[in-house]
Design a protein around this motif. Structure first.
Motif, PDB file in Angstrom:
ATOM      1  N   ASP A 174       0.835  -1.216   0.000  1.00  0.00           N
ATOM      2  CA  ASP A 174       0.000   0.000   0.000  1.00  0.00           C
ATOM      3  C   ASP A 174       0.864   1.259   0.000  1.00  0.00           C
ATOM      4  O   ASP A 174       0.591   2.230  -0.696  1.00  0.00           O
ATOM      5  N   ARG A 175       1.914   1.247   0.815  1.00  0.00           N
ATOM      6  CA  ARG A 175       2.746   2.445   0.935  1.00  0.00           C
ATOM      7  C   ARG A 175       3.543   2.725  -0.333  1.00  0.00           C
ATOM      8  O   ARG A 175       3.751   3.874  -0.703  1.00  0.00           O
ATOM      9  N   VAL A 176       4.003   1.651  -0.990  1.00  0.00           N
ATOM     10  CA  VAL A 176       4.715   1.847  -2.257  1.00  0.00           C
ATOM     11  C   VAL A 176       3.735   2.396  -3.298  1.00  0.00           C
ATOM     12  O   VAL A 176       4.051   3.341  -4.029  1.00  0.00           O
ATOM     13  N   ASN A 177       2.538   1.836  -3.320  1.00  0.00           N
ATOM     14  CA  ASN A 177       1.527   2.348  -4.265  1.00  0.00           C
ATOM     15  C   ASN A 177       1.183   3.806  -3.983  1.00  0.00           C
ATOM     16  O   ASN A 177       1.012   4.606  -4.910  1.00  0.00           O
ATOM     17  N   ASP A 178       1.102   4.166  -2.688  1.00  0.00           N
ATOM     18  CA  ASP A 178       0.849   5.567  -2.325  1.00  0.00           C
ATOM     19  C   ASP A 178       1.946   6.478  -2.884  1.00  0.00           C
ATOM     20  O   ASP A 178       1.666   7.557  -3.406  1.00  0.00           O
ATOM     21  N   ALA A 179       3.208   6.034  -2.749  1.00  0.00           N
ATOM     22  CA  ALA A 179       4.326   6.858  -3.231  1.00  0.00           C
ATOM     23  C   ALA A 179       4.283   6.981  -4.755  1.00  0.00           C
ATOM     24  O   ALA A 179       4.520   8.056  -5.317  1.00  0.00           O
ATOM     25  N   ALA A 239       1.636   6.858  -6.645  1.00  0.00           N
ATOM     26  CA  ALA A 239       0.530   7.760  -6.996  1.00  0.00           C
ATOM     27  C   ALA A 239       0.885   9.209  -6.678  1.00  0.00           C
ATOM     28  O   ALA A 239       0.695  10.115  -7.502  1.00  0.00           O
ATOM     29  N   LYS A 240       1.431   9.409  -5.480  1.00  0.00           N
ATOM     30  CA  LYS A 240       1.753  10.763  -5.030  1.00  0.00           C
ATOM     31  C   LYS A 240       2.709  11.455  -6.007  1.00  0.00           C
ATOM     32  O   LYS A 240       2.586  12.643  -6.281  1.00  0.00           O
ATOM     33  N   HIS A 241       3.676  10.691  -6.525  1.00  0.00           N
ATOM     34  CA  HIS A 241       4.710  11.302  -7.364  1.00  0.00           C
ATOM     35  C   HIS A 241       4.470  11.058  -8.852  1.00  0.00           C
ATOM     36  O   HIS A 241       5.331  11.352  -9.676  1.00  0.00           O
ATOM     37  N   GLU A 242       3.303  10.520  -9.177  1.00  0.00           N
ATOM     38  CA  GLU A 242       2.915  10.299 -10.575  1.00  0.00           C
ATOM     39  C   GLU A 242       4.024   9.632 -11.374  1.00  0.00           C
ATOM     40  O   GLU A 242       4.512  10.155 -12.389  1.00  0.00           O
ATOM     41  N   VAL A 243       4.433   8.475 -10.892  1.00  0.00           N
ATOM     42  CA  VAL A 243       5.520   7.728 -11.521  1.00  0.00           C
ATOM     43  C   VAL A 243       5.098   7.283 -12.925  1.00  0.00           C
ATOM     44  O   VAL A 243       3.992   6.776 -13.122  1.00  0.00           O
ATOM     45  N   THR A 244       5.996   7.501 -13.894  1.00  0.00           N
ATOM     46  CA  THR A 244       5.693   7.163 -15.291  1.00  0.00           C
ATOM     47  C   THR A 244       6.073   5.710 -15.587  1.00  0.00           C
ATOM     48  O   THR A 244       6.779   5.076 -14.791  1.00  0.00           O
ATOM     49  N   TYR A 245       5.658   5.213 -16.758  1.00  0.00           N
ATOM     50  CA  TYR A 245       6.061   3.858 -17.163  1.00  0.00           C
ATOM     51  C   TYR A 245       7.570   3.753 -17.312  1.00  0.00           C
ATOM     52  O   TYR A 245       8.178   2.750 -16.949  1.00  0.00           O
ATOM     53  N   ASP A 246       8.219   4.811 -17.846  1.00  0.00           N
ATOM     54  CA  ASP A 246       9.680   4.784 -17.972  1.00  0.00           C
ATOM     55  C   ASP A 246      10.341   4.606 -16.615  1.00  0.00           C
ATOM     56  O   ASP A 246      11.283   3.824 -16.457  1.00  0.00           O
ATOM     57  N   GLU A 247       9.833   5.348 -15.636  1.00  0.00           N
ATOM     58  CA  GLU A 247      10.410   5.258 -14.283  1.00  0.00           C
ATOM     59  C   GLU A 247      10.152   3.884 -13.663  1.00  0.00           C
ATOM     60  O   GLU A 247      11.023   3.303 -13.008  1.00  0.00           O
ATOM     61  N   TYR A 248       8.958   3.371 -13.890  1.00  0.00           N
ATOM     62  CA  TYR A 248       8.613   2.041 -13.373  1.00  0.00           C
ATOM     63  C   TYR A 248       9.557   0.983 -13.943  1.00  0.00           C
ATOM     64  O   TYR A 248      10.103   0.149 -13.222  1.00  0.00           O
ATOM     65  N   HIS A 249       9.789   1.049 -15.248  1.00  0.00           N
ATOM     66  CA  HIS A 249      10.697   0.068 -15.866  1.00  0.00           C
ATOM     67  C   HIS A 249      12.144   0.274 -15.434  1.00  0.00           C
ATOM     68  O   HIS A 249      12.894  -0.692 -15.269  1.00  0.00           O
ATOM     69  N   ALA A 250      12.533   1.514 -15.219  1.00  0.00           N
ATOM     70  CA  ALA A 250      13.901   1.776 -14.734  1.00  0.00           C
ATOM     71  C   ALA A 250      14.074   1.178 -13.331  1.00  0.00           C
ATOM     72  O   ALA A 250      15.115   0.583 -13.018  1.00  0.00           O
ATOM     73  N   ALA A 251      13.049   1.322 -12.503  1.00  0.00           N
ATOM     74  CA  ALA A 251      13.114   0.774 -11.140  1.00  0.00           C
ATOM     75  C   ALA A 251      13.205  -0.749 -11.189  1.00  0.00           C
ATOM     76  O   ALA A 251      13.986  -1.374 -10.465  1.00  0.00           O
TER      77      ALA A 251
END
Ligand code: DHB
Ligand code: FE
Length: 260
Positions: free
Chosen positions: A15-20, A22-34
């Motif tokens: 839940d907390r990771v999902n909150d972060a 959402a809060k920071h509007e993570v993009t698909y590029d950032e998600y794949h980089a992570a």
């Protein structure tokens, strides 16, 4: 682990990771980089480093509290038993200022504990740990010793200068990417144990170290900061059989009696 515990803790974490996200509007590029980053972190064997830097301090404060701190990723069991007078295993030309650390191991009520075991390890002056980095010989600056009949010990070693995490891998990459430094204050590691007591995992630091207030691993506590006394007169060096100036300091470790 009980299903309910896993569901509660992991559920909250997710839940907390999902909150972060959402809060920071993570993009698909950032998600794949992570994702690619976390895979590389594992491939490089740096998960223990990553977890101990960012999270062990919280677990430690909940479970040990005062007088203890994190173990970190570089404890190696099987260090050699030292003989009195204790000198940490080191190379003939080991770099660094000589240090004589003395101290006492006591129970929380103040009673000294004879025969307590101190399993001690530290980095060398170039921030390398033996059995982890290539350069130091096996078990360099790692050793086990016991307290005497008064619960006291004394060991000669070197003052560990301030320290940076291993470089060249994903951990350094992340710290650089965030603009964070990778330093810890210089430190000596210990696991102190005795029959009938809960083992204490801790580290000792030195007053004046420039990274005491910004340890990348958040593992400094005020009661673990020692003051070094310098001894540079010919008489003092002669009396201690030292060929060059040296430092002394001392510390009391407190062990909790085991319950149940
Ligand atoms: C960490 C702790 C250490 O004591 C060390 O030398 C390196 C890393 C850590 O918390 O990851
Ligand atoms: Fe360390």
């Amino acid at each position: 682990m009980p299903t309910e515990r896993v569901a509660t803790v992991v559920g909250d974490l997710v839940d907390r990771v999902n909150d972060a996200i959402a809060k920071h509007e993570v993009t698909y590029d950032e998600y794949h980089a992570a994702m690619s980053y976390l895979i590389r972190l594992g491939e490089a064997g740096e998960w223990p480093l990553f977890l101990d830097v960012f999270f062990e301090h919280t677990v430690e404060r909940l479970n040990q509290g005062e007088g203890g701190t994190i173990e970190g990723p570089y404890y190696v069991p099987g260090a050699p038993w030292l003989e009195r007078p204790y000198v940490m295993p080191m190379r003939e030309d080991e770099k660094g200022d000589s240090l004589i650390l003395s101290g006492t191991v006591r129970a929380t009520d103040g009673e000294p504990i004879p025969g307590a075991v101190l399993d001690m390890w530290q980095a060398d002056a170039d921030t390398n740990y033996s059995n982890i980095q290539e350069e130091p010989p096996p078990f360099n600056l790692r050793g086990k010793m016991t307290t005497d009949e008064n619960g006291e010990f004394e060991v000669r070693t070197i003052v560990p200068p301030y320290y940076h995490l291993p470089r060249g891998g994903p951990m350094e990459e992340l710290l650089n990417a965030a603009g964070w430094h990778d330093y810890r204050p210089g430190h000596l590691h210990f696991i102190v144990s005795a029959d009938g007591y809960t083992p204490l995992t801790t580290q000792l630091y030195f007053e004046g170290d420039r990274y005491l207030d910004s340890d990348v691993a958040s593992a400094v506590k005020p009661e673990l900061i020692l003051t070094l006394q310098k001894h540079d007169s010919p008489e003092e060096m002669e009396a201690r059989g030292m060929k060059k100036p040296f430092f002394t300091t001392s510390h009391e470790f407190r062990l909790k009696p085991q319950t149940g």
